[in-house]
Write a protein that holds these residues in place. Structure first.
Motif, PDB file in Angstrom:
ATOM      1  N   GLN A  17       0.798  -1.235   0.000  1.00  0.00           N
ATOM      2  CA  GLN A  17       0.000   0.000   0.000  1.00  0.00           C
ATOM      3  C   GLN A  17       0.825   1.277   0.000  1.00  0.00           C
ATOM      4  N   ASP A  18       2.133   1.192   0.140  1.00  0.00           N
ATOM      5  CA  ASP A  18       2.976   2.400   0.098  1.00  0.00           C
ATOM      6  C   ASP A  18       4.362   1.979  -0.388  1.00  0.00           C
ATOM      7  N   ASP A  19       5.113   2.945  -0.923  1.00  0.00           N
ATOM      8  CA  ASP A  19       6.455   2.585  -1.418  1.00  0.00           C
ATOM      9  C   ASP A  19       7.488   3.595  -0.948  1.00  0.00           C
ATOM     10  N   ARG A  20       7.175   4.306   0.141  1.00  0.00           N
ATOM     11  CA  ARG A  20       8.130   5.295   0.664  1.00  0.00           C
ATOM     12  C   ARG A  20       8.971   4.676   1.779  1.00  0.00           C
ATOM     13  N   VAL A  21      10.192   5.185   1.906  1.00  0.00           N
ATOM     14  CA  VAL A  21      11.099   4.722   2.962  1.00  0.00           C
ATOM     15  C   VAL A  21      12.089   5.842   3.273  1.00  0.00           C
ATOM     16  N   ALA A  51       8.207  10.658  10.429  1.00  0.00           N
ATOM     17  CA  ALA A  51       7.549   9.555   9.722  1.00  0.00           C
ATOM     18  C   ALA A  51       6.443   8.903  10.548  1.00  0.00           C
ATOM     19  N   GLU A  52       6.492   9.083  11.856  1.00  0.00           N
ATOM     20  CA  GLU A  52       5.580   8.364  12.762  1.00  0.00           C
ATOM     21  C   GLU A  52       4.103   8.422  12.335  1.00  0.00           C
ATOM     22  N   PRO A  53       3.517   9.628  12.205  1.00  0.00           N
ATOM     23  CA  PRO A  53       2.085   9.644  11.860  1.00  0.00           C
ATOM     24  C   PRO A  53       1.789   9.153  10.449  1.00  0.00           C
ATOM     25  N   LEU A  54       2.808   9.082   9.600  1.00  0.00           N
ATOM     26  CA  LEU A  54       2.602   8.650   8.214  1.00  0.00           C
ATOM     27  C   LEU A  54       2.790   7.143   8.063  1.00  0.00           C
ATOM     28  N   GLY A  55       3.347   6.502   9.094  1.00  0.00           N
ATOM     29  CA  GLY A  55       3.553   5.053   9.051  1.00  0.00           C
ATOM     30  C   GLY A  55       4.658   4.620   8.100  1.00  0.00           C
ATOM     31  N   ILE A  56       5.551   5.537   7.748  1.00  0.00           N
ATOM     32  CA  ILE A  56       6.637   5.217   6.797  1.00  0.00           C
ATOM     33  C   ILE A  56       7.805   4.588   7.558  1.00  0.00           C
ATOM     34  N   PRO A  57       8.345   3.478   7.060  1.00  0.00           N
ATOM     35  CA  PRO A  57       9.481   2.863   7.756  1.00  0.00           C
ATOM     36  C   PRO A  57      10.758   3.702   7.667  1.00  0.00           C
ATOM     37  N   VAL A  58      11.506   3.689   8.760  1.00  0.00           N
ATOM     38  CA  VAL A  58      12.765   4.436   8.846  1.00  0.00           C
ATOM     39  C   VAL A  58      13.878   3.456   9.209  1.00  0.00           C
ATOM     40  N   TYR A  59      14.874   3.396   8.367  1.00  0.00           N
ATOM     41  CA  TYR A  59      16.044   2.550   8.647  1.00  0.00           C
ATOM     42  C   TYR A  59      16.882   3.159   9.765  1.00  0.00           C
ATOM     43  N   PRO A  60      17.734   2.329  10.409  1.00  0.00           N
ATOM     44  CA  PRO A  60      18.714   2.915  11.324  1.00  0.00           C
ATOM     45  C   PRO A  60      19.618   3.837  10.514  1.00  0.00           C
ATOM     46  N   ALA A  96      15.695  -0.417  -3.840  1.00  0.00           N
ATOM     47  CA  ALA A  96      14.913  -0.580  -5.067  1.00  0.00           C
ATOM     48  C   ALA A  96      14.535  -2.041  -5.265  1.00  0.00           C
ATOM     49  N   ARG A  97      15.459  -2.945  -4.940  1.00  0.00           N
ATOM     50  CA  ARG A  97      15.187  -4.384  -5.064  1.00  0.00           C
ATOM     51  C   ARG A  97      14.058  -4.803  -4.142  1.00  0.00           C
ATOM     52  N   SER A  98      13.974  -4.166  -2.971  1.00  0.00           N
ATOM     53  CA  SER A  98      12.886  -4.483  -2.039  1.00  0.00           C
ATOM     54  C   SER A  98      11.535  -4.004  -2.550  1.00  0.00           C
ATOM     55  N   GLY A  99      11.560  -3.035  -3.469  1.00  0.00           N
ATOM     56  CA  GLY A  99      10.306  -2.527  -4.014  1.00  0.00           C
ATOM     57  C   GLY A  99       9.995  -1.092  -3.613  1.00  0.00           C
ATOM     58  N   PHE A 100      10.890  -0.454  -2.886  1.00  0.00           N
ATOM     59  CA  PHE A 100      10.677   0.962  -2.558  1.00  0.00           C
ATOM     60  C   PHE A 100      10.856   1.799  -3.814  1.00  0.00           C
ATOM     61  N   LYS A 101       9.960   2.770  -3.992  1.00  0.00           N
ATOM     62  CA  LYS A 101      10.038   3.619  -5.181  1.00  0.00           C
ATOM     63  C   LYS A 101      10.202   5.095  -4.845  1.00  0.00           C
ATOM     64  N   ARG A 102      10.016   5.426  -3.565  1.00  0.00           N
ATOM     65  CA  ARG A 102      10.222   6.823  -3.128  1.00  0.00           C
ATOM     66  C   ARG A 102      11.076   6.774  -1.864  1.00  0.00           C
ATOM     67  N   ILE A 103      12.309   7.229  -2.014  1.00  0.00           N
ATOM     68  CA  ILE A 103      13.308   7.087  -0.953  1.00  0.00           C
ATOM     69  C   ILE A 103      13.746   8.477  -0.494  1.00  0.00           C
ATOM     70  N   VAL A 104      13.728   8.700   0.825  1.00  0.00           N
ATOM     71  CA  VAL A 104      14.234   9.974   1.355  1.00  0.00           C
ATOM     72  C   VAL A 104      15.475   9.707   2.186  1.00  0.00           C
ATOM     73  N   LEU A 105      16.559  10.373   1.830  1.00  0.00           N
ATOM     74  CA  LEU A 105      17.784  10.327   2.622  1.00  0.00           C
ATOM     75  C   LEU A 105      17.763  11.571   3.508  1.00  0.00           C
ATOM     76  N   ARG A 225       8.588  16.178   7.778  1.00  0.00           N
ATOM     77  CA  ARG A 225       7.380  15.419   7.447  1.00  0.00           C
ATOM     78  C   ARG A 225       6.819  15.883   6.105  1.00  0.00           C
ATOM     79  N   ALA A 226       6.826  17.193   5.888  1.00  0.00           N
ATOM     80  CA  ALA A 226       6.307  17.725   4.609  1.00  0.00           C
ATOM     81  C   ALA A 226       7.092  17.156   3.431  1.00  0.00           C
ATOM     82  N   ILE A 227       8.385  16.956   3.623  1.00  0.00           N
ATOM     83  CA  ILE A 227       9.225  16.396   2.555  1.00  0.00           C
ATOM     84  C   ILE A 227       8.824  14.943   2.250  1.00  0.00           C
ATOM     85  N   LEU A 228       8.479  14.197   3.313  1.00  0.00           N
ATOM     86  CA  LEU A 228       8.059  12.802   3.091  1.00  0.00           C
ATOM     87  C   LEU A 228       6.738  12.760   2.323  1.00  0.00           C
TER      88      LEU A 228
END
Ligand SMILES: [Zn+2]
Length: 233
Positions: A17-21, A51-60, A96-105, A225-228
């Motif tokens: 349902q989402d592709d952001r990370v 990311a918390e209210p958006l439910g987007i996963p955050v890597y270490p 990208a291999r995992s399927g994420f299509k929108r990545i924020v560094l 958050r706005a950037i995500l």
């Protein structure tokens, strides 16, 4: 949500349902009286809070970055630019291999700027994936807030001195340091830089009251958050 709190099956359903990370980019380097890991801690926390209210996963956070100018301070770790760019490429390939299509560094350290060029270059050969490189600490609203408190705020000053970066056994001075001369600093070798910087703060108040810290952090979290949220095309 921290990726550390998810398993692969939960991530697989998220990706339906989402592709952001988000991947925070840090650095382990001198920060005067503050933790050596300030840039790692802040990049990760601002990303997790945003990311918390958006439910987007955050890597270490990637702990290490490019910081040759602090090499003479004990504890500083600096990756070569070449190494760092390769790490970013491998990271983006994996996401990208995992399927994420929108990545924020979400970047916490000025020296990590090569990651921005690496990401843009990577997108050229991966046109289906968007990568946004974002410096949380000099984004317009956050920087305006910081400057309104103290125009000379910089590395290791109050803006990085937060409950999650300061050390109980190493109190900061209640003082305001005169700004360093950047033109001189930029041409110094590592030993000269250590000598010149003294405690390592680049200038500004070492600490500000809790309500000032909190207000700054709130602006930083909302701006991140706005950037995500976008725009993504
Ligand atoms: Zn820093």
């Amino acid at each position: 949500m921290k990726i550390a709190d998810m398993n692969w099956m939960q991530l697989e359903s998220y990706l339906q349902q989402d592709d952001r990370v988000v991947v925070p980019l840090g650095s382990v380097e001198q920060h005067a009286y503050l933790s050596l890991a300030v840039d790692m801690i802040l990049a990760e926390k601002v990303a997790v809070d945003a990311a918390e209210p958006l439910g987007i996963p955050v890597y270490p956070a990637i702990p290490f970055g490019v910081t040759p100018y602090f090499a003479a301070f004990p504890g500083t770790v600096s990756l070569r630019v070449e190494t760092y760019v390769r790490v970013i490429h491998d990271l983006l390939d994996s996401l990208a291999r995992s399927g994420f299509k929108r990545i924020v560094l979400v970047n916490g350290h000025g020296g990590n700027q090569p990651a921005a060029s690496a990401a843009t270059e990577w997108m050229l050969s991966n046109p289906g994936v968007k990568v946004r490189f974002y410096n949380w600490w000099n984004a317009p609203h956050t920087l305006a807030n910081v400057r309104s408190v103290d125009p000379t705020s910089s590395h290791a000053s109050w803006m990085e001195n937060l409950p999650w970066t300061r050390l109980a056994d190493a109190p900061c001075p209640d003082a305001r340091k005169a700004p360093i001369d950047y033109q001189r600093f930029h041409v110094m070798n590592a030993a000269q830089a250590k000598e010149y910087l003294g405690d390592g703060n680049f200038g500004g108040w070492y600490q500000r009251p809790a309500e000032v810290e909190n207000a700054m952090w709130q602006v930083a979290v909302e701006e991140t958050r706005a950037i995500l949220q976008g725009p993504w095309e």
